[in-house]
Design an enzyme around this catalytic site. Structure first.
Site, mmCIF file in Angstrom:
data_model
loop_
_atom_site.group_PDB
_atom_site.id
_atom_site.type_symbol
_atom_site.label_atom_id
_atom_site.label_comp_id
_atom_site.label_asym_id
_atom_site.label_seq_id
_atom_site.Cartn_x
_atom_site.Cartn_y
_atom_site.Cartn_z
ATOM 1 N N LYS A 112 0.809 -1.229 0.000
ATOM 2 C CA LYS A 112 0.000 0.000 0.000
ATOM 3 C C LYS A 112 0.840 1.275 0.000
ATOM 4 C CE LYS A 112 -4.457 -1.650 1.231
ATOM 5 N NZ LYS A 112 -4.286 -3.025 1.774
ATOM 6 N N GLU A 134 -9.826 6.596 3.745
ATOM 7 C CA GLU A 134 -10.740 5.623 4.345
ATOM 8 C C GLU A 134 -9.943 4.358 4.590
ATOM 9 O OE1 GLU A 134 -10.401 5.896 1.071
ATOM 10 O OE2 GLU A 134 -9.820 3.812 0.759
ATOM 11 N N SER A 400 1.686 -9.801 -1.161
ATOM 12 C CA SER A 400 1.356 -8.381 -1.031
ATOM 13 C C SER A 400 1.654 -7.806 0.348
ATOM 14 C CB SER A 400 -0.121 -8.150 -1.382
ATOM 15 O OG SER A 400 -0.940 -9.012 -0.608
HETATM 16 C C1 LIG Z 1 -5.152 -4.058 1.471
HETATM 17 C C2 LIG Z 1 -4.423 -5.302 1.153
HETATM 18 C C3 LIG Z 1 -4.806 -6.121 0.061
HETATM 19 C C4 LIG Z 1 -6.015 -5.855 -0.774
HETATM 20 O O1 LIG Z 1 -5.995 -4.670 -1.506
HETATM 21 P P1 LIG Z 1 -5.726 -4.615 -3.071
HETATM 22 O O2 LIG Z 1 -6.066 -3.239 -3.429
HETATM 23 O O3 LIG Z 1 -6.627 -5.632 -3.704
HETATM 24 O O4 LIG Z 1 -4.316 -4.964 -3.285
HETATM 25 C C5 LIG Z 1 -4.037 -7.224 -0.233
HETATM 26 N N1 LIG Z 1 -2.958 -7.540 0.513
HETATM 27 C C6 LIG Z 1 -2.569 -6.799 1.569
HETATM 28 C C7 LIG Z 1 -1.373 -7.225 2.342
HETATM 29 C C8 LIG Z 1 -3.288 -5.654 1.920
HETATM 30 O O5 LIG Z 1 -2.904 -4.923 2.982
#
Ligand SMILES: *Cc1c(COP(=O)(O)O)cnc(C)c1O
Length: 417
Positions: A112, A134, A400
């Protein structure tokens, strides 16, 4: 004009959106008249910034020294061997070579921050001093509060009061970082309601406020802008895979909440037809029960300024998404994914809570990497796909984020703590 026609006609999946923010029939900007001047102003400034080498240099510098980029492309050797044995047991010589893109190693523990820093630098260029955001699980709120602390900007984070209660550690982190967390009491008191409240704040505080959106959704230009900032994931992966293997990967997998980590990995590869691309939504308790798979179980509608697939009841009311992973339970999905689904370029799958939990444990034990529950959904599908591929098939999974935030949720389900 059908989406397939648009793609064929332009001979590229990477040219969207059009000037009004449409990806085929999806996207756009369905906002109140009062918001239009702000959105157009944002679009103008973003267009100028993206072609300004000074903006890129400042962002690159932060990504290197503050975030810790490039994130490694890591060969997951034990996981690769595990699925090769599984293939061998089934009498096949298959088993893809699995790589992880390590977004979990970024400052603040997820992808993020890539997007937040881009938007915060843009806000500074625009002379804005107050940032609103948000958040659902709190991950985007923490990333925004972090960047605001770094630049001495006021930060207000809207969060459904149910989520404030559920996500106490992140609420405390945001406060430590100097942000103000505003509990939202309307609607179901979760992410969708927090996003509505942030949009209301934005119209009211036009002069000094910048709205930092956390995923590739919202009115145009947000879906394209967030995607552009996250494309560093795919751009690095291309370069790193060339260095490691001398060629492109054969497949990509990423989890999907709103779709920003996924589109960031996918987009630089959309025009390489040899690359198979898989997005994985959260199937919760199952697609016939409570889930958050907007593409698999929703239909097109309008929410938060764009047209996309949404979870709705028969009357068109937005339904709450459910996932074990708080970061995946948004009841919509970024409009570009809706278009990529209909154009057939990306294959969308889903993984249940139980499948994600099993993959979470497996990855921790095989690789010594505790993934967030979100990418555990992508890992769950690796187990289905990797054994079916030949051994020279190069697969990249976007990790992610890291799982520190999830260990108590997992402990509740698996016991043992
Ligand atoms: C917020 C988050 C997501 C989901 O958000 P996307 O916009 O779909 O990437 C996925 N993985 C992690 C670790 C997150 O914090």
């Amino acid at each position: 004009m059908s989406q397939a026609f648009v793609a064929q006609n332009l001979n590229s999946y990477r040219t969207g959106p059009d000037e009004r923010g449409h990806f085929g029939v999806f996207g756009g900007r369905f906002v109140a008249e009062t918001l239009m001047p702000l959105i157009l102003d944002l679009e103008r400034h973003y267009e100028a910034a993206r072609s300004d080498p000074a903006f890129k240099a400042e962002l690159d510098n932060l990504l290197t020294h503050y975030v810790g980029r490039p994130s490694p492309l890591y060969y997951a050797e034990r996981m690769t061997e595990f699925f090769r044995r599984k293939a061998a047991d089934a009498g096949s010589e298959g088993g893809a070579k699995i790589y992880f893109k390590r977004e979990d190693l970024n400052h603040t523990g997820a992808h993020k921050i890539n997007n937040v820093l881009g938007q915060i630098l843009l806000a500074r260029r625009m002379g804005k001093t107050r940032i609103i955001a948000e958040t659902g699980a709190g991950q985007h709120g923490v990333a925004t509060a972090t960047a605001c602390a770094r630049f001495g900007l006021d930060c207000v984070v809207y969060m459904g009061s149910v989520d404030v209660e559920r996500q106490k550690p992140n609420v405390f982190r945001m406060k430590l970082l100097g942000a103000k967390v505003v509990p939202v009491e309307s609607g179901a008191r979760t992410l969708k309601d927090a996003m509505n409240e942030a949009l209301r704040d934005w119209v009211t505080n036009v002069a000094d406020t910048f709205y930092c959106i956390g995923t590739a959704a919202g009115p145009h230009p947000y879906p394209a802008m967030v995607r552009d900032f996250q494309c560093i994931i795919g751009d690095e992966t291309r370069r790193q895979m060339r260095e490691a293997e001398g060629r492109l990967p054969d497949s990509l997998l990423a989890c999907i909440g709103g779709g920003s980590n996924a589109i960031g990995l996918f987009h630089p590869f959309l025009d390489d037809p040899s690359v198979e691309i898989y997005g994985v939504e959260a199937a919760g308790f199952g697609l016939d029960d409570k889930h958050a798979a907007s593409l698999a179980g929703g239909r097109p509608g309008v929410l938060h300024g764009n047209r996309t697939y949404l979870l709705m009841n028969a009357d068109g009311q937005i339904e709450e998404g459910h996932s074990i992973s708080a970061g995946l339970d948004y009841p919509g999905i970024g409009p570009e994914h809706s278009w990529l689904k209909e154009s057939g370029r990306v294959t969308y799958l889903s993984a249940t809570d139980a499948e994600a939990l099993a993959a979470f444990e497996q990855c921790s034990k095989l690789e010594g990497i505790i993934p967030a529950l979100e990418p555990a959904h992508a890992l769950a599908k690796v187990g289905d796909i990797a054994p079916l591929k030949p051994q020279d098939h190069l697969m990249v999974v976007n990790i992610s984020g890291r799982g520190d935030k999830d260990i108590f949720t997992v402990a509740e389900h698996l016991g043992g703590m």
